[in-house]
Scaffold this motif. Structure first.
Motif, short mmCIF file in Angstrom:
data_model
loop_
_atom_site.label_atom_id
_atom_site.label_comp_id
_atom_site.label_asym_id
_atom_site.label_seq_id
_atom_site.Cartn_x
_atom_site.Cartn_y
_atom_site.Cartn_z
N GLU A 166 1.15 -1.08 0.30
CA GLU A 166 0.11 0.27 0.00
C GLU A 166 0.77 1.10 -0.10
OE1 GLU A 166 -3.48 -0.21 2.71
OE2 GLU A 166 -4.07 -2.02 1.61
N ASN A 167 1.83 1.54 0.41
CA ASN A 167 2.97 2.13 -0.14
C ASN A 167 4.14 1.68 -1.03
OD1 ASN A 167 2.50 3.81 2.84
ND2 ASN A 167 2.47 2.11 3.54
N GLY A 168 3.58 1.51 -1.46
CA GLY A 168 4.76 0.87 -2.84
C GLY A 168 5.95 0.70 -3.16
N LEU A 169 6.00 -0.17 -2.10
CA LEU A 169 7.03 -0.66 -1.92
C LEU A 169 7.57 -2.80 -2.01
CD1 LEU A 169 7.89 1.30 1.01
CD2 LEU A 169 8.99 2.05 -0.59
N VAL A 170 9.23 -2.26 -2.18
CA VAL A 170 8.72 -4.18 -2.54
C VAL A 170 9.86 -4.88 -1.72
CG1 VAL A 170 7.92 -4.21 -5.33
CG2 VAL A 170 10.87 -3.94 -4.69
N VAL A 171 10.38 -6.24 -0.97
CA VAL A 171 11.07 -6.48 -0.34
C VAL A 171 11.89 -7.07 -1.71
CG1 VAL A 171 11.68 -8.94 0.36
CG2 VAL A 171 9.21 -8.21 0.94
N GLN A 172 13.04 -6.61 -0.54
CA GLN A 172 14.58 -6.69 -2.22
C GLN A 172 15.29 -7.93 -1.66
OE1 GLN A 172 15.58 -2.98 -0.96
NE2 GLN A 172 14.96 -2.38 -2.76
N GLU A 173 15.13 -7.97 -0.60
CA GLU A 173 15.79 -9.47 0.30
C GLU A 173 15.59 -9.97 1.26
OE1 GLU A 173 19.97 -7.56 0.80
OE2 GLU A 173 19.89 -7.17 -1.24
N ASP A 174 15.11 -11.22 1.80
CA ASP A 174 14.64 -11.67 2.88
C ASP A 174 16.37 -11.70 3.80
OD1 ASP A 174 11.92 -12.00 2.27
OD2 ASP A 174 12.43 -13.86 1.46
N ILE A 175 15.80 -11.53 4.89
CA ILE A 175 16.97 -11.65 6.47
C ILE A 175 16.56 -13.12 6.47
CG2 ILE A 175 18.72 -10.36 8.21
CD1 ILE A 175 17.60 -7.82 6.86
N MET A 176 15.93 -12.95 7.39
CA MET A 176 15.56 -14.33 8.02
C MET A 176 14.07 -14.23 8.59
SD MET A 176 16.90 -12.63 11.92
CE MET A 176 17.37 -11.55 11.83
N ASP A 177 14.29 -15.76 9.12
CA ASP A 177 12.30 -16.22 9.32
C ASP A 177 12.13 -16.19 10.64
OD1 ASP A 177 11.71 -17.19 6.80
OD2 ASP A 177 12.67 -18.84 7.54
N ILE A 178 11.04 -15.15 11.18
CA ILE A 178 11.08 -15.11 12.51
C ILE A 178 9.51 -15.87 13.33
CG2 ILE A 178 9.98 -12.52 14.03
CD1 ILE A 178 12.76 -12.27 12.78
N SER A 179 9.76 -15.73 13.93
CA SER A 179 8.33 -16.47 14.71
C SER A 179 8.34 -16.10 16.16
CB SER A 179 8.68 -17.36 14.79
OG SER A 179 9.60 -18.40 15.39
N THR A 180 7.28 -16.68 17.72
CA THR A 180 7.32 -16.11 18.44
C THR A 180 8.20 -17.18 19.37
OG1 THR A 180 5.29 -15.21 17.87
CG2 THR A 180 6.15 -15.41 20.39
N ARG A 181 8.65 -16.56 19.99
CA ARG A 181 10.01 -17.71 20.85
C ARG A 181 9.58 -17.39 22.94
NH1 ARG A 181 13.04 -19.34 17.20
NH2 ARG A 181 12.05 -18.66 15.13
N VAL A 182 9.64 -18.64 23.43
CA VAL A 182 10.09 -18.90 24.61
C VAL A 182 11.43 -19.43 24.56
CG1 VAL A 182 9.50 -20.18 26.73
CG2 VAL A 182 7.78 -20.13 24.45
N VAL A 183 11.45 -17.77 26.03
CA VAL A 183 13.22 -17.81 26.59
C VAL A 183 12.82 -17.93 28.20
CG1 VAL A 183 14.14 -16.63 24.74
CG2 VAL A 183 12.90 -15.43 26.77
N ALA A 184 14.07 -18.61 28.69
CA ALA A 184 14.68 -18.10 30.02
C ALA A 184 15.61 -17.84 31.27
CB ALA A 184 14.25 -19.59 30.41
N ASN A 185 15.53 -16.96 31.68
CA ASN A 185 16.56 -16.38 32.57
C ASN A 185 17.36 -18.01 32.66
OD1 ASN A 185 17.62 -16.27 34.92
ND2 ASN A 185 17.47 -14.28 34.40
N ARG A 186 19.09 -17.62 32.65
CA ARG A 186 19.77 -18.43 32.65
C ARG A 186 19.79 -19.18 34.09
NH1 ARG A 186 23.15 -19.58 28.88
NH2 ARG A 186 22.97 -18.56 26.67
N MET A 187 19.78 -18.11 35.25
CA MET A 187 19.43 -18.46 36.81
C MET A 187 18.37 -19.48 37.09
SD MET A 187 22.18 -18.62 39.21
CE MET A 187 22.57 -17.09 39.28
N SER A 188 17.45 -18.91 36.43
CA SER A 188 15.65 -19.67 36.49
C SER A 188 15.84 -21.06 36.46
CB SER A 188 14.50 -18.89 36.35
OG SER A 188 14.90 -17.00 36.39
#
Ligand code: PRP
Ligand code: MG
Length: 211
Positions: A166-188
């Motif tokens: 809708e803003n007249g732009l196009v993808v030129q290169e893909d850098i990486m796939d994204i999705s939602t992750r679960v992360v934890a504190n190292r000590m916990s």
């Protein structure tokens, strides 16, 4: 209840509803006041505390250990570069980190400008390709930059592609796939391993069933 005593940082906004759906399906005790403006919510049985954080701040809460576990997009995690354990891909919030710009635009500059909410990712991507660029940090609506001549290109997440289109732009290169992750504190992860294992195990079962 082996999940007792866990503090979970949730990302407010886009991925929140889907995250809560997965948690409900996993039989996680969820707070009742999710529609309130409260930022710390406790499950009715008092087992789990939920922090409702701005997505970019989730890695900070988890690294400092004020949350044991966090739910955040891979984009946010890579950009933050915090020292965390990544435990599970929830398979939601899927999108791509991409380079975009106006179609068929030739670069006029020896040092092209790239606008992004993700300055670290953008800088590292072009550095790894041996391309010298000037990265300009913006907080949002990054698609504006090429339209008004602030930068020739942008690095941003693309989900449906609608904002670009809708803003007249196009993808030129893909850098990486994204999705939602679960992360934890190292000590916990060591001190609360039972609760974290239980949480991640339940979430994994739901994610795998859904696939
Ligand atoms: C995000 C992202 C893109 C758009 C991608 O912006 O920065 O602009 O969504 O989604 P699409 O491909 O489905 O259009 P957001 O709406 O979160 O706003 P912001 O960039 O101003 O933070
Ligand atoms: Mg945007």
């Amino acid at each position: 209840m082996t999940i007792q005593g866990l503090t979970v940082a949730l990302s407010k906004g886009r991925i929140m509803d889907e995250t809560l759906k997965l948690m409900a399906a996993a039989g996680m005790p969820l707070p009742e006041e999710l529609d309130s403006r409260k930022l710390i919510l406790r499950s009715p049985g008092g087992e789990v505390d939920f922090i409702l954080a701005k997505p970019v701040d989730v890695p900070t809460y988890v690294e400092y250990g004020v949350a044991d576990v966090g739910i955040a997009g891979k984009d946010v995690l890579v950009e933050a570069g915090r020292d965390l354990y990544e435990l599970l891909d929830l398979g939601i919030g899927k999108c791509k980190m991409s380079v975009a710009g106006l179609p068929e635009q030739q670069s006029h500059y020896s040092m092209p400008r790239v606008a992004s909410k993700y300055p670290r990712i953008a800088t590292e991507y072009f550095r790894s390709r041996g391309q010298q660029v000037e990265v300009i940090f913006l907080n949002g609506s990054v698609e504006l930059a090429p339209l008004i001549g602030l930068a020739e290109r942008i690095v941003d997440v693309v989900e449906t592609g609608r904002t670009l289109r809708e803003n007249g732009l196009v993808v030129q290169e893909d850098i990486m796939d994204i999705s939602t992750r679960v992360v934890a504190n190292r000590m916990s992860f060591r001190l609360k391993s039972t609760a974290i294992d239980e949480f991640v195990g339940r979430m994994r079962a739901v994610v795998e069933k859904g696939e």
